[in-house]
Design an enzyme around this catalytic site. Structure first.
Site, PDB file in Angstrom:
ATOM      1  N   TYR A   1     -24.412  -2.663  53.160  1.00  0.00           N
ATOM      2  CA  TYR A   1     -23.396  -2.355  54.172  1.00  0.00           C
ATOM      3  C   TYR A   1     -21.986  -2.402  53.604  1.00  0.00           C
ATOM      4  CZ  TYR A   1     -23.418  -7.484  55.378  1.00  0.00           C
ATOM      5  OH  TYR A   1     -23.377  -8.852  55.392  1.00  0.00           O
ATOM      6  N   GLU A   2     -21.086  -1.783  54.345  1.00  0.00           N
ATOM      7  CA  GLU A   2     -19.701  -1.562  53.901  1.00  0.00           C
ATOM      8  C   GLU A   2     -19.628  -0.753  52.611  1.00  0.00           C
ATOM      9  OE1 GLU A   2     -17.718  -2.084  56.096  1.00  0.00           O
ATOM     10  OE2 GLU A   2     -18.893  -3.456  57.312  1.00  0.00           O
TER      11      GLU A   2
END
Length: 603
Positions: free
Chosen positions: A440-441
């Site tokens: 994620y990110e």
């Protein structure tokens, strides 16, 4: 249940001795409040909160998970009460602007606290963690009215924030989003669409949730140039700024995940909800990057925190667990077998964890220093220099620390042997929680493209030169220091090779852009290893000076030098493989056609 003690001595070494945070804080407007006594008190109280309040909820939260009933999400038992203590203690406002109710302390101090939270309860830490990014986005891009409505509540922590980007059909390529925003007669917008993988999208910890949502206006250009940013509250604020009428945003379902079970990862439905434009139309992606960059640094700290937690528990187990005798003869003859810490391979795993924890901490706090200067520095040239370094190092912090963090937590399980595979010890949870940090990110691949493509090659290598010049100056200054020769010599060679590899990729990319993608992940890992080598060399220098001064903590400083030596001799040689892979180029990856991948079986 795993235990944890905040690494306060190592934090003080990096902050006070190696990076001279006291002088750094004294130069920052408002930083004079961060005196050594205040910093010590904050770190010690943060350590107490992490160990006594958050750690006991980590395993139970993982096993219980979140519950969705009638569109409402309940966090695991104890999470809400812990969050209330967090807010009452003033922790969310630590580094926020006093103009919005913050304490105005440096960001780096909050980042040090964040490591402790990530070590003890990563899933819980994600609820307040995203609020900081939401507040930053509104502080930089929101209207005065939006700031007055939302910022103080976010800073206080009574409201939390999210970032809503991903949709079922698109992740990284946000130009494909389908969420629509239609203007209404009163200047607001009607938002319709579905977002997935929304961390802390719905929960019962705070009285309101402020969603920052990417959507497209009816006349928006195609692709990423047509994205706008909107603030969409769960409850519309009333005339007094309190939660009023329920907005149409709702949680459709909770994702069933590999890890971070205590955090609500939601499918969020926006069914004609009221939203308000943040920043200029069609410039939403640039506005959201304010939040995304903060989140990327935060995820890197997650990798660090999990590395530290795994190391501490593996070390305690290795000191206690008896298994076989040392190959060179009994080390604990009074016991039926030796503790496994005497065995070379167990030491390899423990030292790998220790080196990545201590090296990661140096990298985070060095980068945090740059963030302080960018946000609060008074000298324009100093801010520009710090911003260049911060931009270069952010993808390294995010991707390198999560990659080695996953390795470190896996090694922690291995130290425990079969017991590491059993839930009650808590080591397998650290692995499961660490796995998401590489995704994620922005995945490791995306961060690598950002580093090599956008940060380095698009600047004609100038951003990299800013950092390699700093390393070069350090090496030149210490080249006659015989006590540091084992560190400075290899570092100087790698620093020069870093530039040569970069030039080689750039030359190849002029003929074939695929060369950038082919080299990017190995380039990022190479960059991470060299960056930590520079920081370990500085740490060794500081430790040598302390020993020469007759420090009464000789054991601590000797251990720091031994850890640096282990890093240089046993981990830094990985750069040899990454360099060879970079030089192999794109041809081995791209020669096979997509159709030929499936030869030998039916798809």
């Amino acid at each position: 249940m795993p235990d944890y003690q905040a690494p306060l001595r190592d934090l003080r070494f990096v902050m006070d001795e190696m990076l001279d945070y006291p002088a750094h804080y004294a130069r920052l407007p408002g930083g004079e409040e961060a005196t050594p006594d205040v910093v010590t008190a904050i770190l010690e109280e943060g350590a107490r909160f992490a160990r006594e309040v958050l750690l006991p909820l980590n395993q139970s939260g993982d096993q219980e998970g979140c519950l969705l009933e009638g569109g409402e999400v309940k966090a695991p038992k104890g999470f809400r009460e812990a969050y209330q203590q967090f807010v009452e203690g003033g922790w969310p406002s630590l580094a926020a602007d006093p103009a919005h109710g913050g304490q105005g302390l440096p960001h780096s101090l909050a980042m040090a606290l964040n490591e402790m939270i990530c070590s003890t309860n990563l899933a819980w830490g994600m609820y307040p963690g995203l609020s900081h990014g939401a507040a930053d986005a509104l502080r930089h891009h929101g209207t005065e009215e939006q700031q007055a409505t939302y910022l103080t509540k976010l800073v206080e922590g009574v409201w939390t924030g999210t970032m809503c980007l991903t949709e079922p059909h698109c992740g990284t390529d946000l130009g494909l989003i389908k969420t629509r925003a239609v203007p209404t007669a009163d200047g607001a917008y009607e938002i319709t669409g579905t977002k997935i993988f929304i961390s802390a999208g719905e929960h019962d910890l705070a009285e309101n949730i402020v969603h920052l949502v990417l959507a497209k206006l009816p006349d928006a250009p195609e692709g990423s140039k047509g994205i706008s940013l909107f603030v969409v509250p769960k409850f519309l604020p009333d005339a007094e700024g309190n939660p009023g009428k329920r907005n149409g945003v709702s949680c459709g379902s909770l994702e069933h995940k590999m890890g971070i079970h205590g955090n609500a990862t939601c499918v969020m439905n926006f069914d004609g909800v009221r939203g308000f434009l943040v920043g200029p139309p069609n410039k939403g992606l640039a506005c959201m990057f304010t939040m995304m960059n903060a989140a990327r640094l935060g995820v890197g700290i997650q990798g660090l925190g999990l590395t530290e937690a795994s190391f501490q528990n593996a070390l305690a187990y290795a000191r206690d667990r008896l298994q076989m005798r040392a190959l060179s003869g009994p080390k604990a003859p009074e016991r039926p077998a030796d503790p496994i810490i005497v065995h070379p391979d167990v030491r390899r795993m423990l030292l790998t964890q220790k080196a990545f924890a201590e090296g990661g901490r140096m990298l985070v706090l060095y980068t945090a220093q740059m963030l302080d200067i960018v946000e609060h520095g008074q000298d324009a040239s100093e801010r520009e220099h710090a911003e260049t370094l911060l931009s270069l190092l952010t993808p390294i912090v995010k991707a390198f620390l999560t990659e080695v963090g996953f390795e470190a937590t896996n090694e922690g399980v291995q130290v425990f042997g079969g017991h590491g595979f059993i839930q009650e010890w808590g080591m397998e949870q650290l692995v499961r929680d660490a796995r998401i940090t590489r995704l994620y990110e922005g995945t490791t691949g995306i961060q690598a493209l950002d580093l090599l493509g956008r940060k380095v090659l698009m600047s004609q290598g100038e951003s990299l030169k800013v950092f390699t010049k700093e390393i070069h100056k350090f090496c030149k200054a210490e080249e006659a220091n015989g006590e540091l020769a084992e560190f400075v010599g290899p570092l100087a060679k790698l620093n020069a090779e870093w530039g040569e590899l970069t030039m080689g990729i750039g030359m190849k990319a002029m003929n074939d852009r695929e060369e950038v993608g082919a080299a990017s992940v190995d380039y990022l890992m190479y960059s991470g290893y060299v960056t930590l080598a520079y920081l370990f060399a500085r740490a060794a220098k500081q430790a040598r000076e302390a020993l020469s001064a007759g420090s009464d903590e000789a054991a601590f400083y000797e251990a720091k030098i031994h850890t640096a030596r282990f890093y240089f001799q046993r981990l830094l040689p990985r750069t040899l493989a990454h360099a060879r892979l970079i030089q192999a180029g794109a041809e081995p990856l791209m020669a096979l056609s997509p159709e030929d991948f499936g030869l030998g079986f039916e798809i």
